[in-house]
Design an enzyme around this catalytic site. Structure first.
Site, mmCIF file in Angstrom:
data_model
loop_
_atom_site.group_PDB
_atom_site.id
_atom_site.type_symbol
_atom_site.label_atom_id
_atom_site.label_comp_id
_atom_site.label_asym_id
_atom_site.label_seq_id
_atom_site.Cartn_x
_atom_site.Cartn_y
_atom_site.Cartn_z
ATOM 1 N N VAL A 202 0.852 -1.331 0.028
ATOM 2 C CA VAL A 202 -0.252 -0.157 0.230
ATOM 3 C C VAL A 202 0.956 1.148 0.283
ATOM 4 C CG1 VAL A 202 -1.749 1.282 1.232
ATOM 5 C CG2 VAL A 202 -1.660 -1.241 1.116
ATOM 6 N N LYS A 203 0.576 2.123 -0.521
ATOM 7 C CA LYS A 203 1.159 3.523 -0.668
ATOM 8 C C LYS A 203 0.191 4.462 -0.069
ATOM 9 C CE LYS A 203 1.886 6.693 -4.097
ATOM 10 N NZ LYS A 203 2.502 7.133 -5.721
ATOM 11 N N THR A 204 1.057 5.364 0.724
ATOM 12 C CA THR A 204 0.159 6.270 1.632
ATOM 13 C C THR A 204 0.828 7.522 1.681
ATOM 14 O OG1 THR A 204 -1.591 6.671 3.489
ATOM 15 C CG2 THR A 204 0.749 5.552 4.077
#
Ligand code: R5P
Length: 291
Positions: A202-204
């Site tokens: 996941v990219k955040t």
């Protein structure tokens, strides 16, 4: 007929050596299949379990972004320093040399431009084309709390189903909109939803307060986007804080390619991510390379 004349008896079974059972260096990824793990190893350095993804996919909704006007001139010289390149299939086919043999993370969602409602995206790449391009993962934007939340989540789950069929990791990209809070509570919600619904990683965005809780509550690896251009020392500090608080690296664009010295900046980011270099030292390193 195969020549069988020289076949020798087998004898060297190393009975005193137990077969090694290597653990995979990425959290939450132990149960993935070999192909998926192999692709992830083209994104994350197996020695550190971390990555410096160079993000240059901004044109898919912003057009020729500052610093990306000529990807062949400005970005290709940075490729030796990145673990992975994140881009669109148009840029990949037209500008990136096929001799680039590290991982590519392919932007796989799109639709609206900056002139429209950005969250109204659809899947924009067929999995067959992603396989043809031999990429290491596909990336899809997820707009938790946005007007097209369900559609964007459905985009991701469709790609996850196709990815699981073919061994292709899916990067869930949590989008932030003007109307959405950019705090730990929101990031925990958005990243956890992506992971629960099958994103491989996941990219955040980094948040100053409580990022370690975002990383802890997400059962799969997290990378942070760089966001808008900051002074180099601040961007290095952000990357340092993120990896120290549990991120498995950065997916950084503008803070590298809009830097006054992009080649120096990406090398300094590498030091922070892979060698835990402290921000002050990394900034000095950047300055020494930038001349
Ligand atoms: C958005 O355009 C993309 O997902 C970018 O790849 C992402 O925002 C990372 O780029 P930056 O570090 O410039 O925010």
């Amino acid at each position: 007929m195969a020549d069988t004349d020289g076949i020798q008896d087998t004898h060297d079974y190393h009975l005193d050596i137990a077969q090694t059972a290597e653990t995979f260096p990425l959290k939450g990824c132990q149960s993935l299949d070999w192909g998926m793990k192999n692709r992830l190893s083209h994104i994350f350095d197996p020695k550190t379990g971390r990555t410096v993804m160079l993000a240059v996919d901004h044109g898919y909704f912003m057009g020729p972004t500052s610093g990306l006007e000529r990807i062949d001139v400005n970005i290709n010289p940075l490729l030796p320093y990145a673990n992975t390149l994140m881009c669109t299939r148009g840029v990949l086919r037209s500008l990136i040399p096929p001799t680039f043999n590290k991982g590519v993370v392919l932007r796989a969602s799109g639709g609206p431009s900056i002139l429209k409602e950005l969250s109204d995206e659809r899947i924009a790449v067929d999995m067959e084309d992603a396989l043809r391009l031999n990429v290491a993962a596909v990336a899809v934007q997820v707009f938790i709390g946005g007007p097209f939340e369900t559609q964007s989540v459905h985009n991701m789950t469709q790609l996850v189903d196709q990815g699981n069929r073919y061994g292709m990791p899916v990067l869930g990209v949590t989008a932030v909109g003007k109307e959405l809070a950019r705090d730990a509570k929101y990031m925990r919600l958005a990243t956890r939803i992506c992971a629960e619904l099958g994103a491989t990683y996941v990219k955040t965005y980094f948040v100053e307060k409580g990022f370690e809780t975002v990383a802890a509550a997400c059962p799969v690896p997290i990378v942070i986007a760089g966001g808008k251009k900051l002074p180099e020392k601040e961007a290095l500090t952000m990357a340092y804080q993120a990896v120290q608080q549990g991120a498995a690296g950065v997916d950084m664009g503008r803070n590298i390619f809009q830097s006054t010295a992009p080649t120096a900046m990406i090398q300094a980011v590498r030091k922070v991510v892979h060698e835990n270099m402290k921000p002050n030292e990394a900034y000095e390193y950047y300055q020494s390379l930038a001349g």
